[in-house]
Design a protein around this motif. Structure first.
Motif, PDB file in Angstrom:
ATOM      1  N   SER A 143       0.871  -1.167   0.000  1.00  0.00           N
ATOM      2  CA  SER A 143       0.000   0.000   0.000  1.00  0.00           C
ATOM      3  C   SER A 143       0.908   1.218   0.000  1.00  0.00           C
ATOM      4  N   ARG A 144       0.361   2.379  -0.284  1.00  0.00           N
ATOM      5  CA  ARG A 144       1.196   3.558  -0.499  1.00  0.00           C
ATOM      6  C   ARG A 144       2.094   3.874   0.702  1.00  0.00           C
ATOM      7  N   TRP A 145       1.608   3.654   1.912  1.00  0.00           N
ATOM      8  CA  TRP A 145       2.407   3.994   3.089  1.00  0.00           C
ATOM      9  C   TRP A 145       3.637   3.106   3.243  1.00  0.00           C
ATOM     10  N   ASP A 146       3.636   1.963   2.566  1.00  0.00           N
ATOM     11  CA  ASP A 146       4.805   1.079   2.653  1.00  0.00           C
ATOM     12  C   ASP A 146       6.054   1.728   2.079  1.00  0.00           C
ATOM     13  N   HIS A 147       5.852   2.546   1.059  1.00  0.00           N
ATOM     14  CA  HIS A 147       6.994   2.987   0.270  1.00  0.00           C
ATOM     15  C   HIS A 147       7.695   4.226   0.814  1.00  0.00           C
ATOM     16  N   TYR A 148       6.947   5.205   1.199  1.00  0.00           N
ATOM     17  CA  TYR A 148       7.571   6.485   1.514  1.00  0.00           C
ATOM     18  C   TYR A 148       7.966   6.569   2.983  1.00  0.00           C
ATOM     19  N   SER A 149       8.758   5.625   3.427  1.00  0.00           N
ATOM     20  CA  SER A 149       9.182   5.580   4.818  1.00  0.00           C
ATOM     21  C   SER A 149      10.641   5.982   4.994  1.00  0.00           C
ATOM     22  N   MET A 150      11.429   5.967   3.913  1.00  0.00           N
ATOM     23  CA  MET A 150      12.837   6.330   3.994  1.00  0.00           C
ATOM     24  C   MET A 150      13.183   7.290   2.861  1.00  0.00           C
ATOM     25  N   TYR A 151      14.038   8.251   3.170  1.00  0.00           N
ATOM     26  CA  TYR A 151      14.408   9.268   2.193  1.00  0.00           C
ATOM     27  C   TYR A 151      15.921   9.429   2.133  1.00  0.00           C
ATOM     28  N   VAL A 152      16.401   9.828   0.956  1.00  0.00           N
ATOM     29  CA  VAL A 152      17.782  10.267   0.786  1.00  0.00           C
ATOM     30  C   VAL A 152      17.767  11.781   0.863  1.00  0.00           C
ATOM     31  N   ASN A 153      18.600  12.346   1.711  1.00  0.00           N
ATOM     32  CA  ASN A 153      18.643  13.798   1.885  1.00  0.00           C
ATOM     33  C   ASN A 153      20.067  14.272   1.681  1.00  0.00           C
ATOM     34  N   LEU A 154      20.333  14.824   0.497  1.00  0.00           N
ATOM     35  CA  LEU A 154      21.671  15.317   0.157  1.00  0.00           C
ATOM     36  C   LEU A 154      21.602  16.819  -0.080  1.00  0.00           C
ATOM     37  N   GLY A 155      21.551  17.581   1.007  1.00  0.00           N
ATOM     38  CA  GLY A 155      21.459  19.033   0.869  1.00  0.00           C
ATOM     39  C   GLY A 155      20.135  19.447   0.267  1.00  0.00           C
ATOM     40  N   GLN A 156      20.202  20.005  -0.927  1.00  0.00           N
ATOM     41  CA  GLN A 156      18.997  20.461  -1.623  1.00  0.00           C
ATOM     42  C   GLN A 156      18.265  19.325  -2.330  1.00  0.00           C
ATOM     43  N   VAL A 157      18.901  18.166  -2.400  1.00  0.00           N
ATOM     44  CA  VAL A 157      18.304  17.017  -3.101  1.00  0.00           C
ATOM     45  C   VAL A 157      17.700  16.059  -2.075  1.00  0.00           C
ATOM     46  N   ALA A 160      12.562   9.887  -2.141  1.00  0.00           N
ATOM     47  CA  ALA A 160      12.215   8.649  -1.434  1.00  0.00           C
ATOM     48  C   ALA A 160      13.044   7.496  -1.970  1.00  0.00           C
ATOM     49  N   ILE A 161      13.487   6.619  -1.070  1.00  0.00           N
ATOM     50  CA  ILE A 161      14.249   5.434  -1.461  1.00  0.00           C
ATOM     51  C   ILE A 161      13.316   4.429  -2.129  1.00  0.00           C
ATOM     52  N   VAL A 162      13.729   3.935  -3.294  1.00  0.00           N
ATOM     53  CA  VAL A 162      12.911   3.002  -4.071  1.00  0.00           C
ATOM     54  C   VAL A 162      13.066   1.588  -3.529  1.00  0.00           C
ATOM     55  N   TYR A 163      11.950   0.881  -3.443  1.00  0.00           N
ATOM     56  CA  TYR A 163      11.944  -0.498  -2.943  1.00  0.00           C
ATOM     57  C   TYR A 163      11.974  -1.494  -4.109  1.00  0.00           C
ATOM     58  N   GLY A 164      12.498  -2.702  -3.836  1.00  0.00           N
ATOM     59  CA  GLY A 164      12.387  -3.794  -4.797  1.00  0.00           C
ATOM     60  C   GLY A 164      10.957  -4.305  -4.827  1.00  0.00           C
ATOM     61  N   LEU A 165      10.600  -5.056  -5.852  1.00  0.00           N
ATOM     62  CA  LEU A 165       9.195  -5.432  -6.025  1.00  0.00           C
ATOM     63  C   LEU A 165       8.692  -6.367  -4.936  1.00  0.00           C
TER      64      LEU A 165
END
Length: 404
Positions: A143-157, A160-165
């Protein structure tokens, strides 16, 4: 004598069948049932065994007696483990390994076709992962909440970290590093740069440090490991340090005199995996009897341990997965794991190839931080290990990777 011509194409088609059976199972699996995984592996193993049997009879293959002895011992251990009521997972996994060993002992798959197989299947996997991640394809256990739990934060960039299928970033990050090495060291085709770019892109999209460190170490080993003795020494030293780490954790020994304890350093470096290991290993030592070490005694309830923060407070979650292939295989059957791993080390030593060793070492390194490498899930790692150590024998020990 090995299979060639039309049968070579049929052999590659069988590899595609095994892989797409895995993909279909991954898409159909739910959190409450692993039946598609078991069914797809039973069908795949059955197809491989039938194919090997038919081809070996036609070609009159000679039998490798030491390998046959290992297979016989493993087979009877598997049989009795099932007979004694152990989980079907372990039996099916080692039957899959044995069937693929037999497959590559009988057939020869061309390097170009094998690399194409790895690249095409990776492309399909990567695209499906993206479609599922962005909810373009609805899957039962996401479900949508599964995916957006981790982020890459590189300054201005920030992204969301992409998951395998299959539902975790761990499935995609190691896979992408593996494909990158395959295309650097094995692929000489025109599409080589495309797959190097694609795998690098997904390494950035997953951006997990553990497989990235494994990738960098593997690349560096190409310039350090120049013969079979240095290759086997590297693996044995890695095993030694891992065993020492486990001993220090279990015995609560702190060799450092610093602000942070040894356990704290280990917790940070392994991304909290040591928190699981130091609880699961004592559980095994207290609960297992001799038959459990031989035929297996693993179950999720027994090995479910509480997650803790660095400062010791509970996270409220429980883990039965050690996030380590070697430990999970050891828990499932210590005897079969030792038999498998010893055979693997002998094969690495006997069939050393400098280019191959980089890919093989990467697979064996990421096993320390990922429990799905040698498993009933993505079959590319087992397929590639057996291919590189049995099927593809080309003297490239003095060559350097092609220019990117």
């Amino acid at each position: 004598m090995m299979i060639s011509g039309k049968r070579n194409s049929l052999s590659v088609s069988l590899l595609y069948f095994v892989y797409f059976a895995f993909l279909l199972a991954a898409l159909l699996t739910t959190r409450s049932s692993l039946a598609p995984v078991y069914f797809s592996n039973i069908v795949s193993v059955g197809a491989i065994i039938v194919y090997v049997f038919v081809c070996s009879r036609k070609l009159g293959q000679k039998i490798d007696l030491p390998l046959l002895l290992v297979v016989i011992v493993a087979f009877f251990t598997i049989f009795f483990s099932v007979f004694l009521g152990s989980e079907i997972y372990t039996a099916l996994l080692y039957l899959k390994i044995i069937s693929l060993v037999g497959f590559f002992c009988v057939v020869r798959v061309d390097k170009e076709q094998f690399v194409k197989f790895l690249n095409v299947t990776y492309l399909v996997y990567a695209l499906l992962s993206l479609f599922i991640f962005y909810n373009i394809i609805p899957i039962a256990h996401y479900s949508r909440w599964d995916h957006y739990s981790m982020y890459v934060n590189l300054g201005q960039v920030k992204y969301a970290i992409v998951y395998g299928l299959e539902g975790s970033v761990a499935y995609l990050d190691s896979y992408s590093g593996f494909i990158l090495l395959v295309n650097i060291f094995l692929n000489k085709g025109k599409n080589r740069r495309v797959y190097i770019f694609l795998s690098c892109l997904f390494i950035l999209l997953t951006f997990k440090m553990t497989p990235i460190i494994g990738l960098l170490i593997s690349l560096l080993t190409y310039y350090v490991i120049r013969n079979r003795y240095s290759a086997i020494s590297f693996l044995l030293v890695a095993n030694f340090f891992f065993i020492v780490l486990l001993y220090l954790l279990i015995k609560d020994i702190d060799p450092f005199d610093s602000v942070l304890s040894f356990k704290d350093y280990a917790y940070i470096v392994t991304h909290a995996r040591t928190m699981i290991w130091e609880q699961q290993i004592p559980t095994m030592l207290k609960s297992y009897n001799i038959s459990d070490y031989i035929f297996g005694g693993y179950n999720s309830k027994l090995f479910s341990v509480a997650g803790t923060q660095l400062w010791g407070s509970d996270t409220g979650t429980f883990y039965d997965n050690p996030h380590n292939t070697y430990l999970l295989l050891f828990f499932r059957s210590a005897f079969l794991f030792v038999l498998f791993y010893s055979t693997l080390l002998i094969a690495v030593f006997k069939n050393f190839n400098r280019k191959h060793s980089v890919i093989i070492l990467f697979i064996m390194l990421v096993c320390y931080s990922n429990s799905s490498i040698i498993s009933l899930q993505n079959p590319v790692y087992i397929i590639s290990l057996t291919y590189l150590l049995i099927n593809y024998k080309e003297n490239e020990n003095t060559l350097h990777p092609s220019r990117i």
